[in-house]
Write an enzyme that holds these catalytic residues in place. Structure first.
Site, PDB file in Angstrom:
ATOM      1  N   PHE A  12      -4.323 -13.815  -5.024  1.00  0.00           N
ATOM      2  CA  PHE A  12      -3.702 -14.876  -5.829  1.00  0.00           C
ATOM      3  C   PHE A  12      -3.996 -16.255  -5.222  1.00  0.00           C
ATOM      4  O   PHE A  12      -4.703 -17.082  -5.824  1.00  0.00           O
ATOM      5  CB  PHE A  12      -2.204 -14.578  -5.918  1.00  0.00           C
ATOM      6  N   TYR A 153       8.095  -7.665   6.766  1.00  0.00           N
ATOM      7  CA  TYR A 153       7.069  -8.632   6.347  1.00  0.00           C
ATOM      8  C   TYR A 153       7.332  -9.988   7.006  1.00  0.00           C
ATOM      9  O   TYR A 153       6.437 -10.588   7.622  1.00  0.00           O
ATOM     10  CB  TYR A 153       7.069  -8.747   4.821  1.00  0.00           C
TER      11      TYR A 153
HETATM   12  N1  LIG Z   1       2.523 -15.688  -3.066  1.00  0.00           N
HETATM   13  C1  LIG Z   1       3.559 -16.167  -2.378  1.00  0.00           C
HETATM   14  O1  LIG Z   1       4.565 -16.576  -2.936  1.00  0.00           O
HETATM   15  C2  LIG Z   1       3.493 -16.236  -0.864  1.00  0.00           C
HETATM   16  C3  LIG Z   1       4.605 -16.759  -0.190  1.00  0.00           C
HETATM   17  C4  LIG Z   1       4.575 -16.841   1.182  1.00  0.00           C
HETATM   18  C5  LIG Z   1       3.446 -16.431   1.869  1.00  0.00           C
HETATM   19  N2  LIG Z   1       2.381 -15.909   1.202  1.00  0.00           N
HETATM   20  C6  LIG Z   1       1.217 -15.480   1.977  1.00  0.00           C
HETATM   21  O2  LIG Z   1       0.045 -16.029   1.400  1.00  0.00           O
HETATM   22  C7  LIG Z   1      -1.046 -15.139   1.589  1.00  0.00           C
HETATM   23  C8  LIG Z   1      -1.694 -14.816   0.252  1.00  0.00           C
HETATM   24  O3  LIG Z   1      -0.727 -14.191  -0.581  1.00  0.00           O
HETATM   25  P1  LIG Z   1      -0.980 -13.858  -2.108  1.00  0.00           P
HETATM   26  O4  LIG Z   1       0.269 -14.082  -2.827  1.00  0.00           O
HETATM   27  O5  LIG Z   1      -2.229 -14.525  -2.551  1.00  0.00           O
HETATM   28  O6  LIG Z   1      -1.187 -12.280  -2.020  1.00  0.00           O
HETATM   29  P2  LIG Z   1      -2.364 -11.351  -2.561  1.00  0.00           P
HETATM   30  O7  LIG Z   1      -1.937  -9.958  -2.260  1.00  0.00           O
HETATM   31  O8  LIG Z   1      -2.717 -11.694  -3.952  1.00  0.00           O
HETATM   32  O9  LIG Z   1      -3.594 -11.751  -1.633  1.00  0.00           O
HETATM   33  C9  LIG Z   1      -3.838 -11.174  -0.386  1.00  0.00           C
HETATM   34  C10 LIG Z   1      -5.298 -10.733  -0.352  1.00  0.00           C
HETATM   35  O10 LIG Z   1      -5.565 -10.192   0.925  1.00  0.00           O
HETATM   36  C11 LIG Z   1      -6.361  -9.031   0.747  1.00  0.00           C
HETATM   37  N3  LIG Z   1      -6.154  -8.142   1.880  1.00  0.00           N
HETATM   38  C12 LIG Z   1      -5.052  -7.382   2.141  1.00  0.00           C
HETATM   39  N4  LIG Z   1      -5.251  -6.651   3.247  1.00  0.00           N
HETATM   40  C13 LIG Z   1      -6.490  -6.974   3.710  1.00  0.00           C
HETATM   41  C14 LIG Z   1      -7.263  -6.539   4.805  1.00  0.00           C
HETATM   42  N5  LIG Z   1      -6.794  -5.619   5.654  1.00  0.00           N
HETATM   43  N6  LIG Z   1      -8.498  -7.063   4.969  1.00  0.00           N
HETATM   44  C15 LIG Z   1      -8.997  -7.979   4.095  1.00  0.00           C
HETATM   45  N7  LIG Z   1      -8.301  -8.420   3.021  1.00  0.00           N
HETATM   46  C16 LIG Z   1      -7.068  -7.914   2.839  1.00  0.00           C
HETATM   47  C17 LIG Z   1      -5.905  -8.416  -0.552  1.00  0.00           C
HETATM   48  O11 LIG Z   1      -6.888  -7.579  -1.130  1.00  0.00           O
HETATM   49  C18 LIG Z   1      -5.610  -9.658  -1.387  1.00  0.00           C
HETATM   50  O12 LIG Z   1      -6.728 -10.010  -2.164  1.00  0.00           O
HETATM   51  C19 LIG Z   1      -0.481 -13.905   2.296  1.00  0.00           C
HETATM   52  O13 LIG Z   1      -0.690 -14.065   3.690  1.00  0.00           O
HETATM   53  C20 LIG Z   1       1.004 -13.986   1.986  1.00  0.00           C
HETATM   54  O14 LIG Z   1       1.767 -13.338   2.987  1.00  0.00           O
HETATM   55  C21 LIG Z   1       2.379 -15.801  -0.161  1.00  0.00           C
END
Ligand SMILES: NC(=O)c1ccc[n+]([C@@H]2O[C@H](COP(=O)([O-])OP(=O)(O)OC[C@H]3O[C@@H](n4cnc5c(N)ncnc54)[C@H](O)[C@@H]3O)[C@@H](O)[C@H]2O)c1
Length: 320
Positions: A12, A153
Site C-alpha cells: 500500500f 506488532y
Molecule cells: N498502513 C498503515 O496505516 C500503517 C500504519 C503504521 C505503520 N505502517 C507501516 O508501514 C509499512 C507499510 O505498510 P502498508 O500498510 O503499506 O502494508 P502492506 O502490507 O501493504 O505493505 C508491506 C509490503 O511488505 C511486503 N513484505 C512483507 N514481508 C516481506 C518480506 N519478508 N520481505 C520483503 N517484503 C515483504 C509485503 O508483500 C507488502 O507488499 C509497514 O512497515 C507498516 O508496519 C503502516
C-alpha cells in the site's frame, strides 16, 4: 539520478511512495516478496504500472534472505533506503508473534546491516502509532512513553526504533523512524477499516462496527504520508523518531457519517466486540514533523475518503 531502494514497494504505502519517487526523477529499486497477508494479486497490480519504466527495477526478494538482499545492494548501491516491508496486522500479530519478530525485527536488522555496509546516506524506517499503546496523554508527542504497546506488532516496531538508534550511535548512520498513523487512500491495504467499509458500502452490504463506535483513529491520507516520507528521505537528520498523522482523530461513528455522505447511502450496521489489542484512540502531535521537515497534513478526511472511494470504484469493484 539518485537511486532509492524501497522495501515493501508493492504494498500500500510502498507503491504510492515508489510512484511519487519515479515522478520526481529518482531511480527506484523495489524489493518485495509478495507476501500473502492479503491477496498478492493486488500487489502485482499495484506494481504493474512501474514495470515498463526504465527507472524502476523490481526485486522479488525476502528481506530475511540476507544473501539475496546483499546482492541487490551490491548491484544497485542505493543512495537512500525507504524501509516499509513488514508484517503489519495488529490482530494477526497477537496470534503469530514469531513471524512478526522474524520479518519486522530480523528483516530490519538485515536492512540496517546493509545500509551500514553500503554507506547509505539516509535510511527511513516505517514505525507506527501502535508503539504508543493505550497511552492516555493525547495528542501523542514523540517523547511520550512508548513502552506499553498492546500488540506484538507494536512491540516489533518499538524494538526496531531502538535497534536503529544503536546503528546511528555506533556507526553514525542517518536514520529516521516515521510513526505512521492509520494511513488510508489509493491502494489501501484490504484489512483496514476504510477499505472494508468502502467495499461493503459500495456493494450494499452490512458493515461491522467495533464496540459502540466511539474509538477514534487519526486517519491520515496516503498522499500526505508519501510527502512526509520523501521529505524525511531528502533531509538527513542524524537519528530522529517523527510522527506522521492527521492530528484530527475521528471516531468510527464520525468516519461512517463521512462515508455515508460521500457514497450517498445509509449503512446497514452490525456491532461486534472490540479486539483486546485495539487502542481507544490514536492522535498524533505533529509539531516535530512541522519543525524538522516542514510537513503538515493537508488532506481532510472527507477529501481523502472521496479519493479512496473513487479509486476503489475503478480498481476493485467486482474484482475482489
Ligand atoms: N498502513 C498503515 O496505516 C500503517 C500504519 C503504521 C505503520 N505502517 C507501516 O508501514 C509499512 C507499510 O505498510 P502498508 O500498510 O503499506 O502494508 P502492506 O502490507 O501493504 O505493505 C508491506 C509490503 O511488505 C511486503 N513484505 C512483507 N514481508 C516481506 C518480506 N519478508 N520481505 C520483503 N517484503 C515483504 C509485503 O508483500 C507488502 O507488499 C509497514 O512497515 C507498516 O508496519 C503502516
Amino acid at each position: 539520478m539518485k537511486t532509492v531502494l524501497v522495501t515493501g514497494a508493492a504494498g500500500f504505502i510502498g507503491s504510492n511512495v515508489s510512484q511519487t519517487l519515479l515522478e520526481e526523477g529518482y531511480r527506484v529499486i523495489g524489493v518485495d516478496n509478495f507476501d500473502d497477508t492479503y491477496n498478492p494479486q493486488f500487489k502485482e497490480k499495484q506494481i504493474a504500472p512501474f514495470l515498463n519504466n526504465p527507472n524502476f527495477v523490481l526485486e522479488r526478494v525476502d528481506i530475511r534472505d540476507l544473501p539475496a538482499l546483499t546482492a541487490v545492494f551490491e548491484a544497485e548501491k542505493p543512495s537512500y533506503v525507504v524501509h516499509l516491508a513488514a508484517k503489519a496486522d495488529t490482530r494477526d500479530a497477537v496470534q503469530n508473534p514469531r513471524l512478526y519478530i522474524s520479518v519486522n525485527i530480523d528483516g530490519t536488522l538485515n536492512v540496517l546491516e546493509l545500509c551500514k555496509e553500503f554507506a547509505v546516506a539516509n535510511l527511513i524506517i516505517a514505525s507506527s502509532s501502535s508503539v504508543y499503546g493505550n497511552s492516555p496523554n493525547v495528542p501523542w508527542r514523540e517523547d511520550e512513553n512508548a513502552d506499553r504497546p498492546l500488540s506484538p506488532y507494536g512491540a516489533t516496531k518499538r524494538a526496531v526504533e531502538h535497534l536503529a538508534h544503536t546503528y546511528h550511535h555506533n556507526f553514525g548512520m542517518n536514520i529516521v523512524c516515521l510513526r505512521y498513523f492509520n494511513v488510508y487512500g489509493e491502494n489501501n491495504r484490504p484489512g483496514m477499516v476504510p477499505y472494508m467499509w468502502t467495499e461493503k458500502l459500495l456493494k450494499g452490504e452490512e458493515i461491522e462496527i467495533s464496540g459502540d463506535g466511539s474509538r477514534k483513529r487519526d486517519y491520515t491520507y496516503i498522499g500526505d504520508i508519501v510527502r512526509g516520507t520523501i521529505l524525511a528521505m531528502e533531509k538527513p537528520l542524524g537519528f530522529e523518531v517523527i510522527n506522521l498523522g492527521n492530528h484530527t482523530p475521528a471516531s468510527l461513528n464520525e468516519l461512517l457519517a463521512v462515508f455515508e455522505k460521500v457514497i450517498g447511502t445509509k449503512a446497514k450496521v452490525k456491532s461486534r466486540p472490540s479486539h483486546g489489542a485495539s487502542v481507544e484512540v490514536t492522535y498524533a502531535d505533529v509539531s516535530k514533523a512541522k519543525e524538522l521537515l516542514g510537513w503538515e497534513p493537508h488532506t481532510s478526511l472527507e477529501d481523502g475518503i472521496i479519493r479512496l472511494v473513487a479509486w476503489f470504484r475503478s480498481n476493485r469493484l467486482e474484482k475482489s
